[in-house]
Design an enzyme around this catalytic site. Sequence first.
Site, short mmCIF file in Angstrom:
data_model
loop_
_atom_site.label_atom_id
_atom_site.label_comp_id
_atom_site.label_asym_id
_atom_site.label_seq_id
_atom_site.Cartn_x
_atom_site.Cartn_y
_atom_site.Cartn_z
N HIS A 170 1.06 -1.30 0.07
CA HIS A 170 0.12 0.04 0.20
C HIS A 170 1.06 1.59 0.01
CE1 HIS A 170 -3.48 -2.57 2.57
NE2 HIS A 170 -3.43 -2.30 1.22
N LYS B 113 -16.89 -6.21 6.56
CA LYS B 113 -15.77 -7.12 7.03
C LYS B 113 -15.61 -7.10 8.31
CE LYS B 113 -12.33 -6.77 3.26
NZ LYS B 113 -11.00 -6.38 2.28
N ARG C 65 -2.30 -6.47 -8.51
CA ARG C 65 -1.50 -7.04 -8.39
C ARG C 65 -1.05 -8.29 -8.76
NH1 ARG C 65 -3.21 -7.62 -1.03
NH2 ARG C 65 -5.22 -7.05 -3.21
N SER D 100 -2.87 -7.75 3.57
CA SER D 100 -2.80 -7.22 4.70
C SER D 100 -3.79 -8.16 4.92
CB SER D 100 -4.70 -6.35 5.10
OG SER D 100 -4.29 -4.92 4.50
P1 ADP Z 1 -5.99 -5.96 0.91
O1 ADP Z 1 -6.23 -6.39 -0.42
O2 ADP Z 1 -4.14 -6.12 0.64
O3 ADP Z 1 -6.33 -6.65 2.04
P2 ADP Z 1 -6.99 -3.31 0.45
O4 ADP Z 1 -8.86 -3.84 0.28
O5 ADP Z 1 -6.49 -2.52 1.76
O6 ADP Z 1 -6.45 -4.96 0.37
O7 ADP Z 1 -6.73 -2.89 -0.69
C1 ADP Z 1 -6.25 -1.54 -1.21
C2 ADP Z 1 -5.95 -0.80 -2.66
O8 ADP Z 1 -4.84 -1.26 -2.25
C3 ADP Z 1 -6.84 -2.11 -2.99
O9 ADP Z 1 -6.75 -1.62 -4.84
C4 ADP Z 1 -5.23 -3.22 -3.82
O10 ADP Z 1 -5.43 -3.62 -5.18
C5 ADP Z 1 -4.20 -2.26 -3.37
N1 ADP Z 1 -2.81 -3.30 -2.85
C6 ADP Z 1 -3.29 -4.09 -1.55
N2 ADP Z 1 -1.93 -5.00 -1.25
C7 ADP Z 1 -1.28 -4.14 -2.62
C8 ADP Z 1 -0.64 -4.32 -3.41
N3 ADP Z 1 1.20 -5.45 -2.21
N4 ADP Z 1 0.96 -4.04 -4.23
C9 ADP Z 1 -0.22 -2.91 -5.05
N5 ADP Z 1 -1.01 -2.78 -4.87
C10 ADP Z 1 -1.95 -3.36 -3.48
#
Ligand code: ADP
Length: 164
Positions: A18, A42, A92, A130
């Site tokens: 992130h 969630k 990703r 996460s």
């Molecule tokens: P997670 O999927 O890790 O629980 P979130 O739902 O909080 O994360 O994701 C928020 C944004 O960050 C989304 O657009 C997700 O695709 C992106 N994201 C999460 N992890 C990564 C990563 N390792 N590299 C690039 N983008 C990421």
Amino acid sequence: MSKIAVYPGSFDPITNGHLDIIERSSKIFDKVIVGVLENPEKKNPLFSVSERVELIKRVTEKFDNVEVESFKGLLIDFMKKKESKIIIKGLRAVSDFEYEFQMALMNNKLDSNIETLFMMTSSQYSYLSSSSVKQVAMYGGCLKGLVPDEITQDIIKKFSKKQG
Ligand code: ADP
């Protein structure tokens, strides 16, 4: 016209993946607003929304054009409030694509002024989420390189309280 982008997500907790997207976006846009979604779907989050906001603020302090705020409800309503028309999403893998594609089209349908821009993950973070961080932390694994060092102790403490 200043270019304001919103980077939405759950960030439970924020990872280095992130943070990489935040840092790279902050170099492209005048302002990046990290939007922490209060998502009632969630169940059992590790950190409350206000704790997540505080952790992200701590690790993004060094970027002077990054703000952090929580929001409820539709992302496009938050975007309107923040006067932004650009959503930033990280990608990703192919598996992220279908869901993100659907969301981008839906947001554009709800408000045709909104554009979603996708940023490819940096290769070293392509495996990072996460939920994988939470799994590692739950079993006492090393979090080095997965999350910003400044928040490692917060995650460890949270799990020791939960298991306590
Ligand atoms: P997670 O999927 O890790 O629980 P979130 O739902 O909080 O994360 O994701 C928020 C944004 O960050 C989304 O657009 C997700 O695709 C992106 N994201 C999460 N992890 C990564 C990563 N390792 N590299 C690039 N983008 C990421």
